[in-house]
Design an enzyme around this catalytic site. Structure first.
Site, PDB file in Angstrom:
ATOM      1  CE  LYS A   8      -3.809  -2.499   2.033  1.00 52.64           C
ATOM      2  NZ  LYS A   8      -4.574  -2.900   3.215  1.00 52.64           N
ATOM      3  CD  GLN A  44      -3.486  -4.593   6.323  1.00 54.17           C
ATOM      4  OE1 GLN A  44      -3.332  -3.642   5.573  1.00 54.17           O
ATOM      5  NE2 GLN A  44      -4.151  -5.675   5.961  1.00 54.17           N
ATOM      6  CG  ASP A 100      -9.776  -0.365   4.401  1.00 52.44           C
ATOM      7  OD1 ASP A 100      -9.414  -0.639   3.241  1.00 52.44           O
ATOM      8  OD2 ASP A 100      -9.089  -0.627   5.409  1.00 52.44           O
TER       9      ASP A 100
END
Ligand code: NAD
Length: 280
Positions: free
Chosen positions: A52, A96, A119
């Protein structure tokens, strides 16, 4: 011969588009900024976070990295998120997953400001997706819509069967396919006659988490098959939830593993970051 849906090429196209948008947007010296939080040292999560950050660098997004020890408490993590929510420089916050035991994922997700939830996991963004309002959408399902559209696969009016009902893939996928005017069926571990139901699909989307479970018996001749699964077999070879060699000859289009859905997730995350900056 089926059309092999090239997720690698399509994700590269999306990243290049993001890069151009950032170049235009940052002409005044301001750049999008993504805060990435990793708790603990799970090897797979460490690789995902690294990828990422690399994608951010390519596109011109500034990434702030917070690598917290396994012993971090929920309150410490929430305090950091609240601080980043207030930070005007930060447009996106990514925590994460999975998190170490003792930290409640739902509480963490709910603490991220919906305006920075790149997200698309916050209940407010999920609710907006449900009632057809704009908001951040979970990256993997959003990537699948892009794969279909950019491969010129028609969605409207098609029978779509999704196998899997997780909050990050199956459920948002069903809402996105509805938004695209497909007729949607969602299957799961308690579905009866899964083969018969799956065989109705013009577009079959598989997100089960079981290596090569879906064989040709589940697939209608000429269907489009999208494989979300990703598994590392002994000998390091990757495979999906679909038995590719068995299924591919019966399809009109199919995603390979690797190189199908996988690369789209990061590309759509980057897209969400740029969108967050544009909406600022
Ligand atoms: P999950 O474990 O949260 O959900 C799996 C779903 O499959 C559940 O809803 C369950 O009801 C259903 N299921 C399980 N066994 C079944 C069976 N025998 N018959 C019918 N349904 C069954 O998984 P997830 O997070 O949705 O992920 C699914 C797969 O996709 C995994 O392999 C994961 O690694 C992969 N994944 C890939 C990406 C990517 O970027 N490519 C992103 C997310 C997940």
């Amino acid at each position: 011969m089926p059309q092999i849906i090239d997720g690698k090429a399509i994700s590269q196209m999306i990243k290049d588009e993001c890069r151009e948008r950032v170049a235009v947007l940052s002409a005044d010296g301001k750049v999008p900024c993504l805060a990435v939080i990793l708790v603990g040292n799970d090897p797979a999560s460490t690789v995902y976070v690294g990828n990422k950050k690399k994608a951010c660098e390519y596109i011109g997004i500034k990434s702030l990295s917070y690598e917290l020890p396994e012993t971090t408490t929920e309150e410490e993590l929430l305090a950091l998120i609240r601080k980043l929510n207030e930070d005007e420089e930060v447009n996106g916050i990514l925590v994460q997953l999975p998190l170490p035991a003792g930290i409640n994922e739902d509480t963490v997700i709910k603490t991220i400001s919906p305006a920075k939830d790149v997200d698309g996991f916050h209940p407010e963004n999920v609710g907006k997706l449900c009632i057809g309002q704009p908001g951040f959408v979970s990256c993997t399902p959003a990537g699948i819509i892009e794969l279909l559209k950019r491969s010129n696969i028609e969605i409207e009016g098609k029978e779509c069967v999704i196998i899997g009902r997780s909050n990050i893939v199956g459920k948002p996928m069903s809402l996105l396919m509805l938004r695209e005017n497909a007729t949607v069926t969602v299957c799961h571990s308690r579905t009866k006659n899964l083969k018969e139901v799956a065989k109705r699909a013009d577009i079959l989307i598989v997100a089960i988490g079981k290596p090569r479970m879906i064989t040709a018996e589940y697939v209608k001749e000429g269907a489009v098959v999208i494989d979300v699964g990703i598994h590392r077999l002994e000998g390091k070879k990757l495979c999906g939830d679909v038995d590719y060699d068995d299924v591919a000859p019966h399809t009109s289009a199919i995603t390979p593993v690797p190189g199908g859905v996988g690369p789209m997730t990061i590309a759509m995350l980057m897209n969400n970051c740029v969108e967050g900056f544009e909406k600022r």
